[in-house]
Design an enzyme around this catalytic site. Structure first.
Site, short mmCIF file in Angstrom:
data_model
loop_
_atom_site.label_atom_id
_atom_site.label_comp_id
_atom_site.label_asym_id
_atom_site.label_seq_id
_atom_site.Cartn_x
_atom_site.Cartn_y
_atom_site.Cartn_z
N GLY A 194 0.79 -1.23 0.00
CA GLY A 194 0.00 0.00 0.00
C GLY A 194 0.81 1.27 0.00
O GLY A 194 0.33 2.32 0.42
N ARG B 195 -5.87 -8.04 -8.67
CA ARG B 195 -6.88 -8.92 -9.23
C ARG B 195 -7.32 -8.37 -10.58
O ARG B 195 -7.49 -7.15 -10.74
CB ARG B 195 -8.12 -9.01 -8.31
CG ARG B 195 -7.84 -9.50 -6.92
CD ARG B 195 -7.23 -10.88 -6.87
NE ARG B 195 -8.11 -11.94 -7.39
CZ ARG B 195 -7.71 -13.19 -7.58
NH1 ARG B 195 -6.45 -13.53 -7.37
NH2 ARG B 195 -8.54 -14.11 -8.01
N HIS C 95 0.58 1.57 -13.10
CA HIS C 95 1.20 0.37 -13.61
C HIS C 95 2.70 0.63 -13.72
O HIS C 95 3.10 1.67 -14.27
CB HIS C 95 0.60 0.01 -14.98
CG HIS C 95 1.20 -1.19 -15.62
ND1 HIS C 95 0.93 -2.47 -15.18
CD2 HIS C 95 2.07 -1.33 -16.65
CE1 HIS C 95 1.61 -3.33 -15.91
NE2 HIS C 95 2.31 -2.67 -16.83
N SER D 290 3.23 4.35 -15.18
CA SER D 290 2.15 5.03 -15.89
C SER D 290 0.88 5.02 -15.06
O SER D 290 0.56 3.99 -14.44
CB SER D 290 1.85 4.31 -17.23
OG SER D 290 3.02 4.17 -18.02
N THR E 123 -9.86 0.54 -18.31
CA THR E 123 -10.89 0.08 -19.25
C THR E 123 -10.84 -1.45 -19.23
O THR E 123 -10.01 -2.06 -18.55
CB THR E 123 -10.57 0.55 -20.68
OG1 THR E 123 -9.31 -0.03 -21.07
CG2 THR E 123 -10.48 2.08 -20.74
N LEU F 120 -6.81 -4.96 -20.24
CA LEU F 120 -5.84 -4.94 -19.15
C LEU F 120 -4.74 -3.91 -19.41
O LEU F 120 -4.09 -3.93 -20.47
CB LEU F 120 -5.20 -6.32 -18.98
CG LEU F 120 -4.15 -6.42 -17.85
CD1 LEU F 120 -4.81 -6.27 -16.49
CD2 LEU F 120 -3.37 -7.72 -17.95
N ASP F 121 -4.58 -2.97 -18.47
CA ASP F 121 -3.53 -1.94 -18.58
C ASP F 121 -3.63 -1.18 -19.90
O ASP F 121 -2.63 -0.75 -20.47
CB ASP F 121 -2.13 -2.58 -18.45
CG ASP F 121 -1.97 -3.28 -17.12
OD1 ASP F 121 -1.28 -4.32 -17.09
OD2 ASP F 121 -2.55 -2.82 -16.13
N GLU G 12 6.45 6.60 -8.65
CA GLU G 12 5.01 6.29 -8.59
C GLU G 12 4.34 7.16 -7.54
O GLU G 12 3.25 7.70 -7.75
CB GLU G 12 4.80 4.82 -8.24
CG GLU G 12 5.35 3.85 -9.27
CD GLU G 12 5.13 2.41 -8.87
OE1 GLU G 12 4.18 2.12 -8.11
OE2 GLU G 12 5.90 1.57 -9.32
C1 GRF Z 1 3.98 -1.08 -7.32
O1 GRF Z 1 5.10 -1.36 -8.13
C2 GRF Z 1 2.83 -0.68 -8.22
O2 GRF Z 1 3.25 -0.09 -9.42
C3 GRF Z 1 2.18 -1.99 -8.52
O3 GRF Z 1 2.22 -2.69 -7.29
C4 GRF Z 1 3.49 -2.39 -6.66
C5 GRF Z 1 3.31 -2.29 -5.18
O4 GRF Z 1 2.60 -1.14 -4.90
N1 GRF Z 1 0.86 -1.78 -9.02
P1 GRF Z 1 2.19 -0.70 -3.39
O5 GRF Z 1 3.46 -0.53 -2.59
O6 GRF Z 1 1.33 -1.81 -2.83
O7 GRF Z 1 1.46 0.59 -3.61
#
Ligand code: GRF
Length: 195
Positions: A12, A91, A109, A136, A141, A144-145, A174
């Protein structure tokens, strides 16, 4: 005040970055942090930030994806969010769920889309000999991605990089990118932000 629900599966860290940003501002509030994994690290972090949490464990629904998503929608809609942010949510979501939140669901992503949709993005970029990698934020939609990319951040791939080292270089980007893109999204902006 706009209401933001954040879906997680793990640590998270993106949820924390989004929540801290929102709580420091006056545009929107994180109203729910929901995990499909009981005990996900992000749940305790959300509670520490005073954010309501919920768990909808996909394993309780065996292979019934529709029933899982019906329950997800019930719990999410009870929080009455304006926008759903997927943040490390692992998921695959069906068109039923995606259509229910059409035009108001984002995802982050860890690749420079449209390159490297799916999993193991950093390993694939290294394997391909790319000079750079990144992350990104896109509208979700049914593909996927695949939705419109709203923001990207780039980092160099350095000699000797392995997946973990590259992921550690991308993750802080991110945490910067997602809040900025969410702010723009809430302001109705849909152009691409390059960080
Ligand atoms: C991150 O690399 C994110 O891009 C991907 O899940 C990984 C863990 O994210 N979707 P987080 O630390 O749980 O936010």
């Amino acid at each position: 005040m706009k209401r933001i629900a954040i879906l997680i599966s793990g640590s998270g860290s993106n949820m924390v970055a989004l929540a801290r940003h929102l709580l420091a501002g006056d545009v929107a509030r994180p109203v729910l942090a929901l995990s499909n994994v009981p005990g996900a690290g992000g749940l305790a972090k959300a509670e520490a930030l005073g954010i309501e949490t919920a768990v909808v464990d996909h394993r309780d629904f065996a292979k019934d994806r529709a029933a899982f998503e019906t329950r997800l929608i019930e719990v999410i809609d009870a929080a009455q969010p304006d926008v759903i942010c997927l943040a490390g949510f692992m998921r695959i979501l069906t068109p039923t769920f995606i259509n229910h939140y059409a035009g108001r669901m984002l995802n982050i992503h860890p690749s420079l889309l449209p390159n490297y949709k799916g999993l193991h993005t950093h390993a694939r970029a290294i394997e391909a000999g790319d000079a750079e990698a990144g992350c990104s934020v896109h509208e979700v939609t049914a593909e996927l991605d695949g939705g419109r990319v709203l923001g990207q951040a780039r980092v160099p791939i350095l000699p000797g990089d392995d997946e973990a080292r590259l992921a550690a270089r991308v993750l802080p980007m991110e945490h910067r990118l997602y809040p900025m893109v969410l702010d723009r999204f809430l302001a109705g902006e849909r152009g691409l932000l390059n960080l």
